[in-house]
Design a protein around this motif. Sequence first.
Motif, PDB file in Angstrom:
ATOM      1  N   THR A  38      -6.132  -0.208   8.373  1.00 65.07           N
ATOM      2  CA  THR A  38      -7.214   0.481   7.639  1.00 65.07           C
ATOM      3  C   THR A  38      -7.295  -0.079   6.217  1.00 65.07           C
ATOM      4  O   THR A  38      -8.383  -0.245   5.677  1.00 65.07           O
ATOM      5  CB  THR A  38      -6.923   1.996   7.519  1.00 65.07           C
ATOM      6  OG1 THR A  38      -6.198   2.450   8.631  1.00 65.07           O
ATOM      7  CG2 THR A  38      -8.197   2.799   7.343  1.00 65.07           C
ATOM      8  N   HIS A  39      -6.136  -0.340   5.638  1.00 58.50           N
ATOM      9  CA  HIS A  39      -6.117  -0.781   4.239  1.00 58.50           C
ATOM     10  C   HIS A  39      -6.687  -2.176   4.035  1.00 58.50           C
ATOM     11  O   HIS A  39      -7.169  -2.489   2.957  1.00 58.50           O
ATOM     12  CB  HIS A  39      -4.676  -0.720   3.680  1.00 58.50           C
ATOM     13  CG  HIS A  39      -4.212   0.680   3.442  1.00 58.50           C
ATOM     14  ND1 HIS A  39      -3.697   1.480   4.426  1.00 58.50           N
ATOM     15  CD2 HIS A  39      -4.210   1.434   2.321  1.00 58.50           C
ATOM     16  CE1 HIS A  39      -3.386   2.660   3.924  1.00 58.50           C
ATOM     17  NE2 HIS A  39      -3.688   2.660   2.656  1.00 58.50           N
ATOM     18  N   THR A  43      -0.508   4.837  -1.152  1.00 60.72           N
ATOM     19  CA  THR A  43      -0.228   6.083  -0.422  1.00 60.72           C
ATOM     20  C   THR A  43       0.453   7.082  -1.344  1.00 60.72           C
ATOM     21  O   THR A  43       0.094   8.260  -1.398  1.00 60.72           O
ATOM     22  CB  THR A  43       0.684   5.789   0.789  1.00 60.72           C
ATOM     23  OG1 THR A  43       0.094   4.732   1.540  1.00 60.72           O
ATOM     24  CG2 THR A  43       0.855   7.005   1.659  1.00 60.72           C
ATOM     25  N   TYR A  53       0.828  -1.221   0.000  1.00 56.40           N
ATOM     26  CA  TYR A  53       0.000   0.000   0.000  1.00 56.40           C
ATOM     27  C   TYR A  53       0.859   1.266   0.000  1.00 56.40           C
ATOM     28  O   TYR A  53       0.477   2.278  -0.586  1.00 56.40           O
ATOM     29  CB  TYR A  53      -1.048  -0.017   1.134  1.00 56.40           C
ATOM     30  CG  TYR A  53      -0.554   0.420   2.496  1.00 56.40           C
ATOM     31  CD1 TYR A  53      -0.341  -0.497   3.509  1.00 56.40           C
ATOM     32  CD2 TYR A  53      -0.314   1.769   2.777  1.00 56.40           C
ATOM     33  CE1 TYR A  53       0.095  -0.109   4.754  1.00 56.40           C
ATOM     34  CE2 TYR A  53       0.132   2.179   4.033  1.00 56.40           C
ATOM     35  CZ  TYR A  53       0.340   1.228   5.011  1.00 56.40           C
ATOM     36  OH  TYR A  53       0.787   1.637   6.251  1.00 56.40           O
ATOM     37  N   VAL A 113       5.764  10.295   4.042  1.00 53.48           N
ATOM     38  CA  VAL A 113       4.959   9.183   4.542  1.00 53.48           C
ATOM     39  C   VAL A 113       5.589   8.675   5.837  1.00 53.48           C
ATOM     40  O   VAL A 113       6.632   8.035   5.822  1.00 53.48           O
ATOM     41  CB  VAL A 113       4.878   8.029   3.519  1.00 53.48           C
ATOM     42  CG1 VAL A 113       3.929   6.948   4.034  1.00 53.48           C
ATOM     43  CG2 VAL A 113       4.442   8.529   2.149  1.00 53.48           C
ATOM     44  N   PHE A 151       5.320   6.080   8.539  1.00 61.32           N
ATOM     45  CA  PHE A 151       4.551   4.841   8.744  1.00 61.32           C
ATOM     46  C   PHE A 151       5.010   4.073   9.980  1.00 61.32           C
ATOM     47  O   PHE A 151       4.567   2.935  10.207  1.00 61.32           O
ATOM     48  CB  PHE A 151       4.565   3.954   7.483  1.00 61.32           C
ATOM     49  CG  PHE A 151       5.914   3.391   7.135  1.00 61.32           C
ATOM     50  CD1 PHE A 151       6.833   4.145   6.440  1.00 61.32           C
ATOM     51  CD2 PHE A 151       6.257   2.100   7.504  1.00 61.32           C
ATOM     52  CE1 PHE A 151       8.090   3.627   6.134  1.00 61.32           C
ATOM     53  CE2 PHE A 151       7.500   1.568   7.201  1.00 61.32           C
ATOM     54  CZ  PHE A 151       8.423   2.336   6.518  1.00 61.32           C
ATOM     55  N   THR A 204       1.431  12.210   5.480  1.00 65.23           N
ATOM     56  CA  THR A 204       0.393  11.269   5.877  1.00 65.23           C
ATOM     57  C   THR A 204       0.954  10.241   6.855  1.00 65.23           C
ATOM     58  O   THR A 204       2.166  10.019   6.883  1.00 65.23           O
ATOM     59  CB  THR A 204      -0.221  10.571   4.640  1.00 65.23           C
ATOM     60  OG1 THR A 204      -1.294   9.718   5.052  1.00 65.23           O
ATOM     61  CG2 THR A 204       0.798   9.730   3.895  1.00 65.23           C
ATOM     62  N   ARG A 205       0.067   9.637   7.658  1.00 66.49           N
ATOM     63  CA  ARG A 205       0.498   8.634   8.638  1.00 66.49           C
ATOM     64  C   ARG A 205      -0.477   7.440   8.527  1.00 66.49           C
ATOM     65  O   ARG A 205      -1.443   7.335   9.274  1.00 66.49           O
ATOM     66  CB  ARG A 205       0.470   9.268  10.026  1.00 66.49           C
ATOM     67  CG  ARG A 205       1.148   8.534  11.215  1.00 66.49           C
ATOM     68  CD  ARG A 205       1.709   7.238  10.919  1.00 66.49           C
ATOM     69  NE  ARG A 205       2.295   6.548  12.046  1.00 66.49           N
ATOM     70  CZ  ARG A 205       2.184   5.241  12.224  1.00 66.49           C
ATOM     71  NH1 ARG A 205       1.483   4.492  11.386  1.00 66.49           N
ATOM     72  NH2 ARG A 205       2.786   4.669  13.231  1.00 66.49           N
ATOM     73  N   PRO A 206      -0.244   6.583   7.523  1.00 63.05           N
ATOM     74  CA  PRO A 206      -1.181   5.486   7.257  1.00 63.05           C
ATOM     75  C   PRO A 206      -0.918   4.246   8.122  1.00 63.05           C
ATOM     76  O   PRO A 206       0.161   4.086   8.696  1.00 63.05           O
ATOM     77  CB  PRO A 206      -0.892   5.164   5.789  1.00 63.05           C
ATOM     78  CG  PRO A 206       0.566   5.479   5.632  1.00 63.05           C
ATOM     79  CD  PRO A 206       0.877   6.617   6.563  1.00 63.05           C
ATOM     80  N   SER A 207      -1.923   3.363   8.165  1.00 56.19           N
ATOM     81  CA  SER A 207      -1.790   2.087   8.878  1.00 56.19           C
ATOM     82  C   SER A 207      -2.287   0.953   7.981  1.00 56.19           C
ATOM     83  O   SER A 207      -3.304   1.092   7.296  1.00 56.19           O
ATOM     84  CB  SER A 207      -2.634   2.127  10.157  1.00 56.19           C
ATOM     85  OG  SER A 207      -2.938   0.811  10.569  1.00 56.19           O
TER      86      SER A 207
END
Length: 323
Positions: free
Chosen positions: A266-267, A133, A128, A234, A236, A260-263
């Motif tokens: 969530t994906h 992202t 991802y 990013v 992470f 951004t700070r994705p996890s």
Amino acid sequence: MVKAIRVHQPGGPEALVMEDVELPAPAVDEVQIRQRAIGVNYIDIYRRTGAYPADYPFIPGHEGAGDVIAVGKNVKSFKVGERVAYVGALGGYAQARNIAAHSVIHLPKAFSYEQGAVMMLKGLTAQYLLRKTFKVKKGHRVLVHAGAGGVGQILCQWANGLGARVIATVGSPDKAKIAEAAGARHTILYREENFVERVRELTKGKLCDVVYDGVGRATFPESLDCLKPFGMFVSFGSASGPIEAFDIGLLALKGSLYATRPSLFTHIARRRDYEEMMDDLLHAAKQGFVSLGEPARFPLADAAKAHAALESRATSGSMVLIP
Ligand code: NDP
């Protein structure tokens, strides 16, 4: 009863205690797995130290592979005896476990249990990060922090396979060789060198399109200075500690940046997305962009040693516990 590692209170590696734990029959939507290999990830350290919350006592571990030994009555897609892998809820550090069927996939024949146990959380994270992202394309300049790490090596391999020019930061000359073998065109020894200056030199001042940062506090806010205008930061992970609160106006000052700070969780919340990501990861593996290699092995009983090695920066690549 099964042997499992439990944490009763936040602490150092010694908080990981091997115990006999009751394993109930799987719930209606669950699969029961006899585990053959269990992935060790930095998130397991955040859970153990209390940096990420958990209800005590808990069994750490979000990733593994093994054989189905029982299924709940609503489960139609898995049968006893099938080889599977998963990424999902806590409970991984055990000889056997129950897990929601929607977190489980069939392990393709081409992959060993050990590869299955390390490709789920780390491989899907790389998927991802590189494909959603920020969509890495040919010619992009990509900075990967901790490029010899578990996720870091997959990021270097796959970004290189996509045609990007990868610059990796690493903690030692040995790790530099590992990141280069994984696909980094340049490496920076960020414990000795000023990585912002090195990125400026290596890119002749053009800077990077994207920075992938799982290190956190130790590389912020300098990572922002590695980005060209409109570049993407990013964040992470936070292996060196979390990034402290900052004024969002900094992004304007540094060149109208995105951050951004994705996890992963969530994906993969929707099964359809999870399957699509998995297909893309397996396709990348077939194309040779992603090669999972041989993870370092520790007996389940030595989970504390595995954690101590990971947080002391002694490791490169992936690690598994063998129950
Ligand atoms: P790694 O194998 O990358 O290990 C962490 C590495 O971080 C170390 O080897 C070290 O590499 C570097 N590091 C820099 N500073 C420190 C420090 N002070 N203490 C410890 N390590 C440090 O771990 P993983 O592959 O398991 O995870 C990498 C990152 O990805 C983590 O931050 C993790 O939380 C994150 N992650 C995030 C996900 C998400 O969806 N957001 C999902 C999966 C992982 P070096 O010696 O080269 O500096």
